[in-house]
Design a protein around this motif. Structure first.
Motif, PDB file in Angstrom:
ATOM      1  N   ARG A  20     -24.867  24.666 -45.088  1.00 50.13           N
ATOM      2  CA  ARG A  20     -24.528  23.297 -45.453  1.00 50.13           C
ATOM      3  C   ARG A  20     -25.169  22.310 -44.475  1.00 50.13           C
ATOM      4  O   ARG A  20     -25.750  21.306 -44.874  1.00 50.13           O
ATOM      5  CB  ARG A  20     -23.010  23.141 -45.434  1.00 50.13           C
ATOM      6  N   THR A  21     -25.067  22.650 -43.198  1.00 53.69           N
ATOM      7  CA  THR A  21     -25.638  21.775 -42.176  1.00 53.69           C
ATOM      8  C   THR A  21     -27.141  21.636 -42.363  1.00 53.69           C
ATOM      9  O   THR A  21     -27.680  20.533 -42.336  1.00 53.69           O
ATOM     10  CB  THR A  21     -25.328  22.337 -40.778  1.00 53.69           C
ATOM     11  N   THR A  24     -28.022  19.473 -45.355  1.00 53.96           N
ATOM     12  CA  THR A  24     -27.774  18.052 -45.092  1.00 53.96           C
ATOM     13  C   THR A  24     -28.873  17.476 -44.207  1.00 53.96           C
ATOM     14  O   THR A  24     -29.376  16.381 -44.459  1.00 53.96           O
ATOM     15  CB  THR A  24     -26.413  17.880 -44.398  1.00 53.96           C
ATOM     16  N   GLY A 302     -26.252  11.800 -48.552  1.00 55.25           N
ATOM     17  CA  GLY A 302     -25.957  13.227 -48.434  1.00 55.25           C
ATOM     18  C   GLY A 302     -25.058  13.502 -47.237  1.00 55.25           C
ATOM     19  O   GLY A 302     -24.095  14.272 -47.327  1.00 55.25           O
ATOM     20  N   ILE A 303     -25.360  12.850 -46.119  1.00 58.66           N
ATOM     21  CA  ILE A 303     -24.544  13.031 -44.913  1.00 58.66           C
ATOM     22  C   ILE A 303     -23.117  12.553 -45.172  1.00 58.66           C
ATOM     23  O   ILE A 303     -22.141  13.243 -44.871  1.00 58.66           O
ATOM     24  CB  ILE A 303     -25.155  12.256 -43.732  1.00 58.66           C
ATOM     25  N   ILE A 306     -21.228  15.022 -47.390  1.00 59.91           N
ATOM     26  CA  ILE A 306     -20.833  16.240 -46.683  1.00 59.91           C
ATOM     27  C   ILE A 306     -19.725  15.950 -45.673  1.00 59.91           C
ATOM     28  O   ILE A 306     -18.777  16.727 -45.523  1.00 59.91           O
ATOM     29  CB  ILE A 306     -22.073  16.866 -45.991  1.00 59.91           C
TER      30      ILE A 306
END
Lengths: 414, 241
Positions: A20-21, A24, A302-303, A306
């Motif tokens: 995921r990181t 992102t 996106g950041i 998340i």
């Protein structure tokens, strides 16, 4: 909580969800890469144009005729004109002390024929001083001489492209060439300079001004002196540009008997050209940057997305931290640092990748030559600060949401 | 044992406003806990036990009444001040342990130090707390590598790390089997022996028996208070590894 601890905490939780990181971060990487890549093209175009304009010569003023549409009409057929006399007058150190050198030219297009080869090219009729003022370097043979000028010699100095097209196999020196069906002898070949802007000298033919006036065109002004298209002045120094311009204006106004204040000529300095083209290049750069900025914006969203998901997922963690004594500010900082770490990492990777992209783009051929790209430190600083700002901007909302959560509710959260 | 009062509640009420009207979760509760006491707070569901625990733990403010923690009125404090009180004065132990899964045992124990300003000798403090619960050898294990009893011990170590005024344990044995439960209660007893005040919220009489006093709550009111001899560990201490 100390900044180092906050950073460590953020690092731990970000590496806890690697896929995921990285996805992102990828959003920001793509954004910053395209910003840097595209802006490097814009900056490259500017650098390219600047280099070309500066390559024309140093401390130059270009004088060209300008139709006087307003003011007093001075009779039928009296089109605005610059003459050889004007050029002579400008060369007088008494009236124009800040003028170092003057050259006049006529421009025309002509059909060139040499044996079985032919092409159309720009033909410049120039005075001998032209080569020095305009940085024309002769590779072979010699430039137009004073003798040529005096005798209206049928000689021509040809550009590198012309030489290649007309004499692909032979040495062009001494060869015959027909310009508008008049026979000329090639006495010099210019060094290749490259570039297509401002009538590349590579595809130009230079003949004596006197020859051009008498053999290739025949235009005289009402004052009897031969007409020329452009007079180029070189000032004694870059500081003397303004003075030279003023002196030239005074001289020409007197020559042309202008009293109305409406001149029939126009003086453009190299700096004016640079300013005009830089402005265009800057707009070009900004437009490219803005287009790339859109992808950066998407990365930022996106950041935020998340981080919002992460806040919900970690509600219980937030509750535990709060129960153990974390202040709102601590939670806020924790999530904000995470968001900024994401965007900053993306930014740094993006800078590296953008730099590589710029290098890659510079290998591209555009109209026969490599695209110029420039990655200047200010673009890098801009990109990194923008990425930090994105982390702040898109992180603050999720982080403040986390900070405001009620610890009792959070601890109940499964 | 000294007679210094750690917790003094006077006529505490808590009223929740819901769509259906007001709910009096606490309707005037008063009691006091002395330093070094181990007190059980008992009551069936809906008795206001959780609400009282939230007030005691400074997670929530009473609607009226006075809550003095070591003589300081904490009932009217702002959120930031309450957070500071939780950080420095209260050690929480939860039913579901509530350890952070990404951190090892030692980091979990050290977590409250981040917020209390006691971080300068943090590692040493955390190591000491962890060895006090007999888990020094598990310091680098993550919660999912520990048994339930071990996780709760880590949580107890975490509650100790800031030298709180008292430990507030919410159903600390609710997720543990009988034997492990007894070990945890034995651990609390040993903390009490060292002069640490412990409040255990429970609905199990077995667990309350470990405490010296049981306070019974029903319908938001105190319905009984019972001093009794404290249970002692029936078994030999089990193998902790």
């Amino acid at each position: 909580m100390s900044p180092l601890t906050a950073l460590k905490t953020a690092y731990t939780s970000l590496t806890g969800a690697k896929l995921r990181t990285s996805l992102t971060i990828l959003g920001i990487v793509i954004g910053i890469t395209s910003v840097i890549g595209l802006m490097s093209v814009g900056r490259g175009a500017k650098a390219d144009i600047t280099k070309r304009i500066e390559g024309i010569g140093t401390n130059l003023l270009f004088i060209s005729p300008q139709q006087a549409n307003q003011g007093v009409a001075r009779g039928v057929g009296d089109a605005a004109a610059l003459t050889l006399d004007d050029a002579r007058a400008l060369a007088d150190p008494e009236v124009a002390p800040d003028v170092l050198a003057v050259t006049a030219q006529v421009n025309t297009f002509a059909q060139l024929i040499a044996g079985a080869n032919n092409m159309r090219a720009q033909v410049l009729g120039v005075t001998p001083g032209f080569a020095d003022i305009r940085n024309y370097v002769v590779q072979e043979g010699e430039f137009i001489t004073a003798q040529n000028q005096q005798s209206q010699a049928m000689v021509a100095v040809i550009g590198a492209t012309v030489a290649q097209t007309l004499f692909p196999d032979d040495d062009p020196l001494g060869q015959r060439i027909r310009i508008n069906n008049r026979q000329f002898t090639v006495t010099g070949v210019l060094q290749a300079k490259g570039g297509a802007a401002f009538g590349s000298q590579d595809s130009t033919v230079v003949v004596p001004l006197s020859t051009a006036l008498s053999r290739l065109q025949n235009a005289r002004s009402v004052r009897g002196s031969p007409r020329v298209d452009v007079i180029t002045i070189q000032a004694v120094s870059s500081d003397a540009m303004d003075a030279a311009k003023m002196q030239a204006t005074a001289v020409l106004e007197q020559e042309h008997r202008i009293t109305t204040g409406v001149s029939d000529f126009q003086i453009t300095s190299q700096q004016d050209l640079l300013d005009a083209t830089s402005q265009i290049a800057n707009v070009f750069t900004i437009v490219l940057g803005a287009i790339a900025g859109i992808s950066l914006l998407v990365g930022g969203i996106g950041i935020m997305n998340i981080m919002l998901v992460s806040v919900v997922e970690r509600t219980r963690e937030i509750g535990i931290r709060k129960a153990l004594g974390a202040q709102r500010r601590d939670v806020l900082v924790q999530f904000l640092v995470e968001a900024m770490l994401l965007s900053l990492t993306g930014g740094i990777l993006g800078v590296a990748l953008g730099y590589a992209a710029a290098r890659g783009l510079s290998k591209l051929q555009v109209s026969g030559q490599n695209l110029t790209t420039v990655v200047s430190p200010d673009i890098i600083i801009l990109a990194v600060s923008v990425s930090i700002a994105i982390g702040l901007f898109f992180g603050i909302f999720p982080a403040s949401r986390a900070a405001r959560l009620d610890p009792i509710e959070c601890l109940r959260h499964e | 044992m000294s007679s210094e009062i750690v917790i003094r509640l006077t006529d505490i009420t808590k009223v929740y406003k819901t769509g259906a009207g007001e709910v009096h979760a606490l309707a005037g509760v008063s009691f006091a806990v002395e330093r070094g006491e181990m007190v059980a707070l008992m009551g069936p569901s809906g008795s206001g036990k959780s609400t009282l625990m939230n007030v005691l733990g400074c997670l929530d403010r009473p609607t009226s009444g006075e809550y003095l923690l070591e003589g300081q009125d904490v009932g009217r404090m702002r959120d930031a001040e309450l957070a500071r009180i939780r950080s420095n004065r209260i050690g929480f132990v939860f039913q579901s342990f509530n350890l952070l899964s990404r951190m090892n045992a030692l980091d979990n124990v050290a977590l409250p130090l981040l917020y209390s300003g006691n971080g300068h000798d943090g590692r040493a403090r955390a190591e000491k707390a962890l060895s006090e619960v007999g888990l020094a050898h598990r310091a680098s294990h993550r919660p999912n590598q520990l048994s339930g009893g071990e996780q709760q011990r880590v949580a107890v170590a975490r509650s100790l790390v800031n030298n709180p005024s008292f430990i507030l344990a919410d159903e600390p044995t609710g997720n543990l089997d009988t034997r492990t439960s007894e070990e945890i209660m034995h651990l609390f007893r040993s903390l009490q022996d060292r002069g640490i005040t412990v409040v255990v919220v429970t609905h199990e009489r077995d667990i309350a028996e470990w405490c010296g006093r049981t306070i019974m709550l029903r319908d938001g009111k105190l319905v009984g208070e019972d001093r009794h001899p404290q249970k002692v560990f029936a078994h030999e201490p089990s193998d902790r590894a």
